[in-house]
Scaffold this motif. Structure first.
Motif, PDB file in Angstrom:
ATOM      1  N   GLN A  52       0.823  -1.202   0.000  1.00  0.00           N
ATOM      2  CA  GLN A  52       0.000   0.000   0.000  1.00  0.00           C
ATOM      3  C   GLN A  52       0.861   1.257   0.000  1.00  0.00           C
ATOM      4  N   VAL A  55       2.277   1.697  -3.486  1.00  0.00           N
ATOM      5  CA  VAL A  55       1.247   2.175  -4.420  1.00  0.00           C
ATOM      6  C   VAL A  55       1.040   3.671  -4.238  1.00  0.00           C
ATOM      7  N   LEU A  56       1.022   4.136  -3.006  1.00  0.00           N
ATOM      8  CA  LEU A  56       0.865   5.573  -2.759  1.00  0.00           C
ATOM      9  C   LEU A  56       2.048   6.356  -3.338  1.00  0.00           C
ATOM     10  N   GLU A  57       3.269   5.832  -3.189  1.00  0.00           N
ATOM     11  CA  GLU A  57       4.438   6.501  -3.759  1.00  0.00           C
ATOM     12  C   GLU A  57       4.356   6.544  -5.282  1.00  0.00           C
ATOM     13  N   LEU A  58       3.926   5.441  -5.888  1.00  0.00           N
ATOM     14  CA  LEU A  58       3.783   5.412  -7.349  1.00  0.00           C
ATOM     15  C   LEU A  58       2.741   6.413  -7.828  1.00  0.00           C
ATOM     16  N   LYS A  59       1.645   6.516  -7.104  1.00  0.00           N
ATOM     17  CA  LYS A  59       0.601   7.486  -7.486  1.00  0.00           C
ATOM     18  C   LYS A  59       1.137   8.900  -7.384  1.00  0.00           C
ATOM     19  N   ALA A  60       1.908   9.197  -6.328  1.00  0.00           N
ATOM     20  CA  ALA A  60       2.477  10.537  -6.168  1.00  0.00           C
ATOM     21  C   ALA A  60       3.465  10.837  -7.299  1.00  0.00           C
ATOM     22  N   ALA A  62       3.465   9.493 -10.298  1.00  0.00           N
ATOM     23  CA  ALA A  62       2.702   9.623 -11.548  1.00  0.00           C
ATOM     24  C   ALA A  62       2.041  10.990 -11.640  1.00  0.00           C
ATOM     25  N   SER A  63       1.512  11.474 -10.531  1.00  0.00           N
ATOM     26  CA  SER A  63       0.875  12.799 -10.573  1.00  0.00           C
ATOM     27  C   SER A  63       1.909  13.885 -10.787  1.00  0.00           C
ATOM     28  N   SER A  66       2.764  13.821 -14.386  1.00  0.00           N
ATOM     29  CA  SER A  66       1.660  14.393 -15.148  1.00  0.00           C
ATOM     30  C   SER A  66       1.732  15.916 -15.122  1.00  0.00           C
TER      31      SER A  66
END
Length: 148
Positions: A52, A55-60, A62-63, A66
């Motif tokens: 988890q 996943v949070l690090e990957l989302k950060a 990716a944003s 972006s």
């Protein structure tokens, strides 16, 4: 991967006598000790927390990427810089023409300083004459030396 917390034994009580039973099947005689299942459960819980967090690090990330791509696209969509005025353009053209003339004269000077085919023919003829003269001089010296 982090190591699991210290081992603890899992005991399930089905009666007031507090008999030990297997943590997964509840049987009183199981081939697996109860602490193995407890450790596996703890490791599963730790692994889930790590996944988890990843996943949070990957989302950060990716944003953030972006946002960088949005800024890059905005830079490409910006209007081109203003063109210089006609006076500046004329000055630049004159400067470029002067540089081209200088380049041409430098190239011509380097070509003139290189020996041409005629120069090489003259040099070869001079070397042949010099070799012939040295040979004649040696022959004369040998004759003089032989007479003595």
């Amino acid at each position: 991967f982090r190591s699991p917390p210290p081992m603890q034994e899992v005991v399930q009580e089905s009666s007031p006598s507090s008999s030990r039973r297997c943590c997964s099947c509840g049987a009183s005689s199981c081939a697996r000790p109860s602490w193995v299942m407890s450790d596996l459960e703890r490791w599963r819980h730790e692994l889930r927390q790590e996944v988890q967090a990843s996943v949070l690090e990957l989302k950060a990330a990716a944003s953030a990427l972006s946002l960088q791509m949005d800024a890059s696209e905005a830079a490409h969509a910006a209007p081109p810089p203003e063109r210089p005025g006609s006076a500046e353009m004329t000055s630049l053209q004159n400067h470029v023409e002067e540089l081209l003339r200088l380049n041409t004269s430098l190239r011509q000077a380097s070509m003139d300083s290189q020996p041409g085919k005629d120069d090489l023919v003259k040099l070869r003829a001079s070397m042949v004459d010099l070799t012939r003269s040295v040979h004649e001089l040696m022959v004369e010296k040998q004759e003089d030396h032989a007479e003595m």
